[in-house]
Design a protein around this motif. Structure first.
Motif, PDB file in Angstrom:
ATOM      1  N   GLN A   1      -0.632   7.453  -4.333  1.00 37.22           N
ATOM      2  CA  GLN A   1       0.047   6.165  -4.419  1.00 37.22           C
ATOM      3  C   GLN A   1       1.160   6.260  -5.442  1.00 37.22           C
ATOM      4  O   GLN A   1       0.889   6.431  -6.645  1.00 37.22           O
ATOM      5  CB  GLN A   1      -0.918   5.049  -4.791  1.00 37.22           C
TER       6      GLN A   1
ATOM      7  N   LYS B   1       4.466   1.497  -4.240  1.00 38.99           N
ATOM      8  CA  LYS B   1       4.257   1.815  -2.825  1.00 38.99           C
ATOM      9  C   LYS B   1       2.772   1.758  -2.481  1.00 38.99           C
ATOM     10  O   LYS B   1       1.912   1.760  -3.354  1.00 38.99           O
ATOM     11  CB  LYS B   1       4.820   3.206  -2.506  1.00 38.99           C
ATOM     12  N   GLU B   2       2.503   1.728  -1.187  1.00 45.68           N
ATOM     13  CA  GLU B   2       1.128   1.739  -0.735  1.00 45.68           C
ATOM     14  C   GLU B   2       0.564   3.156  -0.805  1.00 45.68           C
ATOM     15  O   GLU B   2       1.298   4.146  -0.776  1.00 45.68           O
ATOM     16  CB  GLU B   2       1.048   1.211   0.698  1.00 45.68           C
ATOM     17  N   ARG B   3      -0.746   3.211  -0.871  1.00 44.67           N
ATOM     18  CA  ARG B   3      -1.401   4.516  -0.881  1.00 44.67           C
ATOM     19  C   ARG B   3      -1.220   5.185   0.475  1.00 44.67           C
ATOM     20  O   ARG B   3      -1.310   4.524   1.518  1.00 44.67           O
ATOM     21  CB  ARG B   3      -2.885   4.349  -1.221  1.00 44.67           C
ATOM     22  N   GLU B   4      -0.986   6.488   0.444  1.00 41.97           N
ATOM     23  CA  GLU B   4      -0.744   7.217   1.682  1.00 41.97           C
ATOM     24  C   GLU B   4      -1.571   8.490   1.748  1.00 41.97           C
ATOM     25  O   GLU B   4      -1.946   9.071   0.720  1.00 41.97           O
ATOM     26  CB  GLU B   4       0.748   7.574   1.809  1.00 41.97           C
TER      27      GLU B   4
ATOM     28  N   GLU C   1      -7.432   5.270   5.144  1.00 39.06           N
ATOM     29  CA  GLU C   1      -8.227   4.935   3.963  1.00 39.06           C
ATOM     30  C   GLU C   1      -9.566   4.324   4.327  1.00 39.06           C
ATOM     31  O   GLU C   1     -10.579   4.608   3.692  1.00 39.06           O
ATOM     32  CB  GLU C   1      -7.452   3.940   3.090  1.00 39.06           C
TER      33      GLU C   1
END
Length: 123
Positions: free
Chosen positions: A38, A42-45, A107
């Motif tokens: 992350q 930003k969003e976790r990827e 996730e």
């Protein structure tokens, strides 16, 4: 399963780091493992994943050819070798464990998460 990630730090662009994720418990070898990250704002990827035996690996396009995921079931540890690091790799990296076959890069498929280790790549 409890997960403890380590190995993050500050590195210059082009450098390398190896992250480790140590797992507690005697069932580590039955879990499929993944790394996510992350970046600030930003969003976790998804980054990479590995099957329970280590025979299958999966990578996000952004890290393919630069990162390598591996595991040592005897040591209850999964690794992420990161080479040719770029500033855009800067993020908090999380390891995670899942039982299910599906959702390698999702996730929601992962049951257990480590606390994260911070990686900063300077330009």
């Amino acid at each position: 399963v409890q997960l403890q990630a380590s190995g993050g730090g500050l590195v210059q662009a082009g450098g390398s780091l190896r992250l480790s994720c140590a797992a507690s418990g005697r069932t580590f070898s039955t879990y499929r493992m993944g790394w996510f990250r992350q970046a600030p704002g930003k969003e976790r990827e998804f980054v990479a994943a590995i099957g329970w035996s280590g025979g299958s690996t999966y990578y996000a396009d952004s890290v393919k050819g630069r990162f390598t995921i591996s595991r040592d079931n005897a040591k209850n540890t999964v690794y992420l070798q990161m080479n040719t690091l770029k500033p855009e790799d800067t993020a908090v990296y999380y390891c995670a464990a899942r039982k299910v076959v599906w959702g390698t890069d999702r996730e929601s498929s992962y049951e257990y998460w480590g606390q994260g280790t911070e990686v900063t790549v300077s330009s």
